[in-house]
Design an enzyme around this catalytic site. Structure first.
Site, mmCIF file in Angstrom:
data_model
loop_
_atom_site.group_PDB
_atom_site.id
_atom_site.type_symbol
_atom_site.label_atom_id
_atom_site.label_comp_id
_atom_site.label_asym_id
_atom_site.label_seq_id
_atom_site.Cartn_x
_atom_site.Cartn_y
_atom_site.Cartn_z
ATOM 1 N N HIS A 1 0.867 -1.174 0.000
ATOM 2 C CA HIS A 1 0.000 0.000 0.000
ATOM 3 C C HIS A 1 0.908 1.229 0.000
ATOM 4 O O HIS A 1 2.137 1.102 -0.075
ATOM 5 C CB HIS A 1 -0.989 -0.014 1.164
ATOM 6 N N ALA B 1 -5.103 1.630 7.042
ATOM 7 C CA ALA B 1 -5.945 0.451 6.803
ATOM 8 C C ALA B 1 -5.835 0.086 5.330
ATOM 9 O O ALA B 1 -6.177 0.883 4.464
ATOM 10 C CB ALA B 1 -7.380 0.765 7.170
ATOM 11 N N LYS B 2 -5.328 -1.127 5.087
ATOM 12 C CA LYS B 2 -5.124 -1.541 3.697
ATOM 13 C C LYS B 2 -6.438 -1.562 2.925
ATOM 14 O O LYS B 2 -6.468 -1.485 1.716
ATOM 15 C CB LYS B 2 -4.496 -2.936 3.660
ATOM 16 N N SER B 3 -7.529 -1.692 3.687
ATOM 17 C CA SER B 3 -8.822 -1.789 3.023
ATOM 18 C C SER B 3 -9.273 -0.443 2.447
ATOM 19 O O SER B 3 -10.122 -0.394 1.571
ATOM 20 C CB SER B 3 -9.859 -2.281 4.018
ATOM 21 N N ARG B 4 -8.673 0.640 2.932
ATOM 22 C CA ARG B 4 -9.127 1.954 2.425
ATOM 23 C C ARG B 4 -8.658 2.144 0.991
ATOM 24 O O ARG B 4 -7.480 2.051 0.687
ATOM 25 C CB ARG B 4 -8.562 3.072 3.308
#
Ligand code: GLU
Length: 293
Positions: A19, A230-233
């Site tokens: 990321h 947060a990698k999900s962002r």
């Protein structure tokens, strides 16, 4: 240090995709190597197969390529270097520097440091054992090129260092030290989350009689409120489709002040500009850097 002999490296673990936080550390390492006319190696730290995310290794390489990183030589994979680790471990064992430890993680959970209960033989010899390096009380001081002076007594901080875990996997500390030495790495530029892990690495280098590289621990990027990225962002995901825009954002966080016109050229042009303007000393001396990405 002779500028021509600079060897840097980036050593991601394929436990997930890169990321923007990982690319920030990679860019710092790459720019420092290129600005010093050095080589830059890429090493996949893929020993912990249980933590490996399927396909992550090839996606990491694809992302680095899309962002214009050019590494020197073949990609090194720790999983194909097991003989080197085994041989090095046996050398240390012959020198009587190691012992087997049967303590489980659970049993040690309440200990701040390993108290040394298996130093004279495993307390539970019937169990699988980890291999530890005996650590004597001695203070290790690093003069980190970003963070400044950092001192730790490894024996007091964490105790005898695990080189091979109870599940048989060589530890991160052991493999990273063996590889940095074997690959002739002279400069390690990486995230500041590894600063407190560096004295154990130096302790092991000393035991192996290998040189200690120069260290520069760059701030770890966080959310604006200081929490972990947060990698999900979506916004922090490395996106090959807008690599140049994201690269310029990274340059800004590296205090390079890229001109707006840099976004109009190609990736190669952006890197060439950044190499010319690179100054490691311009990085903030802090462990974390809140970033509104
Ligand atoms: N493989 C480690 C990680 O991904 C980094 C190792 C290093 O740079 O020393 O966190």
């Amino acid at each position: 240090m002779d500028r021509r002999s600079y060897i840097g490296r980036f050593a991601p673990s394929p436990s997930g995709d890169l990321h923007l936080g990982s690319l920030y550390a990679a860019a710092a390492s790459y720019l420092d190597a290129r600005a010093n006319a050095g080589r830059w190696l890429l090493r996949l730290e893929d020993l912990d197969t249980a933590r490996e995310a399927p396909g992550a290794a090839s996606r990491i390489l694809a992302t680095l390529e899309a962002f214009g990183f050019e590494w020197d030589g073949e990609v090194a994979r720790q999983s194909s270097r097991l003989d080197l680790y085994r041989g090095t471990l046996e050398d240390l064992r012959r020198r009587d520097l190691l012992f087997e430890c049967s303590c489980s993680r659970l049993e040690l959970a309440d200990e701040g440091r390993y108290p040394g209960q298996c130093r004279h033989g495993p307390v539970h010899p019937e169990r699988p054992t980890a291999t530890r390096l005996r650590v004597e009380p001695r203070s290790i001081t690093i003069v980190d090129e970003v963070q400044g002076r950092y001192r730790q007594n490894v024996s007091a901080a964490s105790g005898d260092i695990i080189l091979r875990r109870r599940d048989g996997i060589f530890s991160y500390v052991f493999a990273v030290v063996v590889d940095d030495a074997a690959q002739g790495v002279t400069h390690v530029v990486r995230g500041a989350d590894l600063l407190d892990n560096t004295p154990p690495q130096i302790y092991l280098q000393n035991a192996l009689g290998v040189p200690t590289p120069a260290y520069a621990h760059v701030p770890v990027l966080t959310e604006p409120d200081g929490t972990k990225l947060a990698k999900s962002r979506r916004s922090v995901r490395a996106d090959a489709g807008c690599a140049l825009t994201q690269l310029c954002a990274i340059f800004e966080l590296l205090n390079l002040a890229p001109p707006a016109s840099l976004r109009d050229g190609g990736i190669d042009n952006a890197w060439a500009w950044a190499v010319r303007h690179w100054k490691l000393s311009a990085l903030p001396r802090r462990l974390t850097l809140p970033a509104g990405l």
